[in-house]
Design a protein around this motif. Structure first.
Motif, PDB file in Angstrom:
ATOM      1  N   LEU B   4       8.381   1.427  -5.309  1.00 43.22           N
ATOM      2  CA  LEU B   4       7.259   0.973  -4.470  1.00 43.22           C
ATOM      3  C   LEU B   4       7.650  -0.302  -3.742  1.00 43.22           C
ATOM      4  CD1 LEU B   4       4.180   0.936  -3.635  1.00 43.22           C
ATOM      5  CD2 LEU B   4       3.793  -0.406  -5.708  1.00 43.22           C
ATOM      6  N   GLN B   5       7.361  -0.322  -2.478  1.00 40.15           N
ATOM      7  CA  GLN B   5       7.611  -1.536  -1.697  1.00 40.15           C
ATOM      8  C   GLN B   5       6.442  -1.743  -0.754  1.00 40.15           C
ATOM      9  OE1 GLN B   5      11.367  -1.679   0.464  1.00 40.15           O
ATOM     10  NE2 GLN B   5      11.473  -3.822  -0.146  1.00 40.15           N
ATOM     11  N   THR B   6       5.845  -2.901  -0.822  1.00 40.40           N
ATOM     12  CA  THR B   6       4.744  -3.191   0.106  1.00 40.40           C
ATOM     13  C   THR B   6       5.112  -4.404   0.943  1.00 40.40           C
ATOM     14  OG1 THR B   6       3.563  -4.647  -1.417  1.00 40.40           O
ATOM     15  CG2 THR B   6       3.031  -2.303  -1.527  1.00 40.40           C
ATOM     16  N   LEU B  24       5.348  -6.700  -2.460  1.00 42.36           N
ATOM     17  CA  LEU B  24       5.922  -6.510  -3.799  1.00 42.36           C
ATOM     18  C   LEU B  24       6.982  -5.422  -3.754  1.00 42.36           C
ATOM     19  CD1 LEU B  24       2.868  -6.442  -6.277  1.00 42.36           C
ATOM     20  CD2 LEU B  24       4.617  -8.198  -6.106  1.00 42.36           C
ATOM     21  N   THR B  25       7.922  -5.521  -4.653  1.00 45.21           N
ATOM     22  CA  THR B  25       8.931  -4.468  -4.789  1.00 45.21           C
ATOM     23  C   THR B  25       9.037  -4.093  -6.262  1.00 45.21           C
ATOM     24  OG1 THR B  25      10.156  -5.347  -2.913  1.00 45.21           O
ATOM     25  CG2 THR B  25      11.356  -3.874  -4.401  1.00 45.21           C
ATOM     26  N   VAL B  49      -2.294   1.465  -2.711  1.00 43.78           N
ATOM     27  CA  VAL B  49      -1.019   2.126  -3.026  1.00 43.78           C
ATOM     28  C   VAL B  49      -1.219   3.615  -3.286  1.00 43.78           C
ATOM     29  CG1 VAL B  49       0.839   2.253  -4.743  1.00 43.78           C
ATOM     30  CG2 VAL B  49       0.096   0.026  -3.878  1.00 43.78           C
ATOM     31  N   VAL B  50      -2.315   3.952  -3.993  1.00 43.81           N
ATOM     32  CA  VAL B  50      -2.533   5.366  -4.339  1.00 43.81           C
ATOM     33  C   VAL B  50      -3.336   6.122  -3.279  1.00 43.81           C
ATOM     34  CG1 VAL B  50      -2.377   4.908  -6.811  1.00 43.81           C
ATOM     35  CG2 VAL B  50      -4.615   4.944  -5.725  1.00 43.81           C
ATOM     36  N   SER B  59       2.045  -2.644   5.462  1.00 44.47           N
ATOM     37  CA  SER B  59       2.513  -1.277   5.211  1.00 44.47           C
ATOM     38  C   SER B  59       3.151  -1.209   3.827  1.00 44.47           C
ATOM     39  CB  SER B  59       3.522  -0.872   6.274  1.00 44.47           C
ATOM     40  OG  SER B  59       4.634  -1.749   6.215  1.00 44.47           O
ATOM     41  N   GLY B  60       3.505  -0.024   3.438  1.00 48.31           N
ATOM     42  CA  GLY B  60       4.155   0.139   2.148  1.00 48.31           C
ATOM     43  C   GLY B  60       4.733   1.527   2.016  1.00 48.31           C
ATOM     44  N   THR B  61       5.693   1.642   1.124  1.00 47.01           N
ATOM     45  CA  THR B  61       6.263   2.967   0.858  1.00 47.01           C
ATOM     46  C   THR B  61       6.246   3.222  -0.643  1.00 47.01           C
ATOM     47  OG1 THR B  61       8.497   2.063   0.750  1.00 47.01           O
ATOM     48  CG2 THR B  61       7.802   2.989   2.878  1.00 47.01           C
TER      49      THR B  61
END
Lengths: 283, 321
Positions: B4-6, B24-25, B49-50, B59-61
């Protein structure tokens, strides 16, 4: 299939269906008893065939109207919290975090409820039509029966879509009130229009009723059902017989184009619901 | 591998609360703890995130796919806070329903192999045979266990647990910690969102602290708790008058406090100093005064102290979590 099974479990285990069936059985029994009494009154009396058929039409229309209202209440109370209620009580948190697009959840829920609703509506429809046909000898052509059946189940499907759309944007209770009022207004405006039209067309009432028909075509579909049941039967009715039915008269029968409009209406309502649900924050 | 990376993920509610600019990572195989007082914005972050909340910005992945994309949640297990399950279903039916949401067909969810899987997660989460009862008959703790079972059902690689121990008794909490340890040993990545410090202290590799919607700190647990300003010295030959003598010779910013003292002259001193050089200077002074220094230990901060210092000793003030 999963959605249908899931909705079925909900409707049965929450005892919605069992209670509805018992009360519906009571309604149908009363209706059938009424039809039976009228049919026995005809026997041994010198009655005109036209009068007999006219009474059958009024009874049948009343039966269809009230069974539609019962189905409408069933829809309202069952699905007024289909989306917002499940968000409010935390059910959606685990569901929507699964790898499934929200529109699939929305349409899946619609399909699940729709299946059981159609089943219930079908039972109600034939429970009303069969006594009228067999006891009052009201003529029914197979094609007419099929067309009116499809129209009969169409209104609940429209109302279900509206109720789910409302549930996407409104809290559970607010949605229930809004949908009940919309349905009630639709029915009332149709009756009012029929009464006004009996003494001459009132443009303002007609315009208002038309707008409400566009918003909720429930009354129009009932008018169309009555029209379809009478159309082509070449019944020996006096010219003014149908028009003298007051609020149940079939003035302003919705055209095929209007029936087509309701199909577009359903698609738009479902699309709006899917779009709104997709954009909704589940806080 | 990054799970997870935001990048500056933000969500503000109409009330003005939420969280902002959270970057966060989370790497594979670690247990990550997101800490913060009630209303700090922890659950808001998790819900973004969910895919439950749409971020206002940032953004985030998740597994390399944008958050919000259903594909990003294929290998995700999530236990929400304040959730409910359909109480007219049995625990096993809830799991089958969720398997269907994850793309399994009705036939697959009814198969013997899946029934075995259900049994396995029930055993893992301590539900056992009660898993086949209606959810209506569950206590709050059992519902929490069912939530855990649901999160673990599809054998996810990344598990987000939002307050997993909140409804559990001490035994349940212990079991959850054991479960987290086991998940880590299996190479799973766990994101623990909690304000229960003992849970975090026991299992987390990395922590981040959120307060009033802002990320105050993030990093490995030991690094977060390390403090360079406090040492503990165990000495002998300590005399009461030494404290006054020493205080006259201490450098600016230094302080000595006697925390333990015995009649035989042994004592434990707590020393505040800016750096290790100052501690060296103090040791020389003590030796010159005839004191024997047995042990010098840097004081490790407690998570509770760290939590309080990060939050400034105040709650978030009713912000929505």
């Amino acid at each position: 299939m999963s959605w249908i099974a899931f909705a079925g479990k909900e409707l049965f285990r929450k005892r919605i269906f069992p209670v509805t069936f018992v009360l519906s059985l009571l309604f149908v029994s009363l209706f059938t008893f009424g039809v039976y009494k009228i049919s026995t009154n005809f026997e041994g009396h010198v009655e005109t065939l036209a009068g007999n058929v006219s009474d059958s039409i009024v009874l049948m229309t009343l039966g269809l109207l009230f069974s539609q209202m019962i189905i409408a209440f069933f829809i309202l109370f069952t699905t007024m919290g289909a989306i917002s209620g499940e968000i409010e009580n935390g059910l959606m948190l685990a569901i929507l975090s699964r790898p499934i697009p929200r529109w699939k959840v929305y349409l899946g829920k619609y399909a699940g409820y729709a299946f059981w609703l159609v089943l219930y509506a079908a039972i109600m429809y034939f429970a009303i039509m069969m006594p009228v046909h067999y006891l009052l000898h009201f003529p029914m052509l197979p094609l007419t029966l099929l067309k009116t059946f499809l129209l009969f189940i169409w209104t609940p499907l429209l109302l279900l879509a509206v109720c789910m759309l409302g549930s996407t944007f409104l809290p559970m209770l607010g949605n229930g009130v809004a949908c009940a009022m919309l349905y009630g207004l639709s029915m009332f405006s149709g009756f009012a229009e029929n009464i006004f039209n009996k003494v001459g067309e009132n443009e303002m009432v007609s315009r208002f009723a038309f707008l409400l028909k566009l918003l909720m075509p429930a009354n129009s579909m009932l008018n169309r059902i009555t029209f379809e049941l009478l159309d082509g039967l070449e019944l020996p009715l006096p010219t003014q017989a149908v028009e003298s039915m007051g609020p149940f008269a079939t003035f302003n029968v919705p055209s095929n184009a209007f029936v087509g409009y309701t199909i577009v209406y359903l698609i738009i309502i479902l699309a709006l619901g899917c779009f709104g649900f997709r954009k909704k924050d589940i806080a | 591998m990054i799970i997870l990376q935001t990048d500056r993920l933000s969500k503000t509610y109409a009330s003005g609360t939420g969280c902002s600019n959270i970057s966060l990572t989370i790497k594979q195989g670690q247990i990550f703890g997101l800490l913060g007082p009630n209303g700090a914005g922890k659950s808001t972050f998790v819900k973004m995130v969910v895919g439950l909340l749409r971020p206002d910005s940032g953004s985030g992945t998740l597994f390399g796919k944008p958050i919000g994309d259903p594909e990003s949640r294929v290998k995700l297990g999530y236990l929400p806070e304040l959730f409910r399950f359909q109480d007219w279903l049995t625990g096993a039916e809830v799991l089958r329903y969720h398997a269907g949401l994850c793309g399994m067909t009705r036939a697959q969810t009814k198969s013997a192999s899946f029934a075995a899987r259900i049994k396995e997660v029930f055993r893992t989460c301590g539900l056992n045979e009660r898993g086949y009862d209606r959810v209506r008959q569950y206590s709050k703790g059992m519902q929490q266990r069912l939530g855990l079972a649901c999160a673990l059902l599809m054998d996810p690689d990344f598990i987000i647990l939002d307050e997993p121990s909140s409804a559990l008794d001490p035994i349940g909490r212990y079991e959850v910690r054991q479960l987290l340890e086991r998940l880590r040993s299996e190479g799973k990545t766990v994101f623990l969102n909690t304000h229960l410090l003992e849970d975090v202290e026991a299992v987390c590799d990395e922590v981040a602290f959120l307060h009033k919607g802002q990320l105050r700190a993030s990093g490995p647990m030991q690094e977060m708790l390390r403090t360079d300003s406090s040492w503990e010295l165990t000495v002998s030959g300590w005399l009461p008058e030494l404290q006054e003598e020493l205080s006259e010779q201490l450098l600016p910013g230094m302080a000595v406090e006697v925390t333990k003292k015995a009649a035989d002259g042994s004592a434990v001193l707590k020393v505040s100093a800016h750096n290790r050089e100052q501690i060296g200077y103090l040791i020389r002074l003590l030796v010159e005064e005839g004191v024997t220094v047995y042990e010098v230990v840097p004081v490790q901060g407690s998570l509770e102290a760290w939590f309080l210092s990060m939050s400034g000793g105040e709650a978030a003030g009713g912000a929505r979590s």
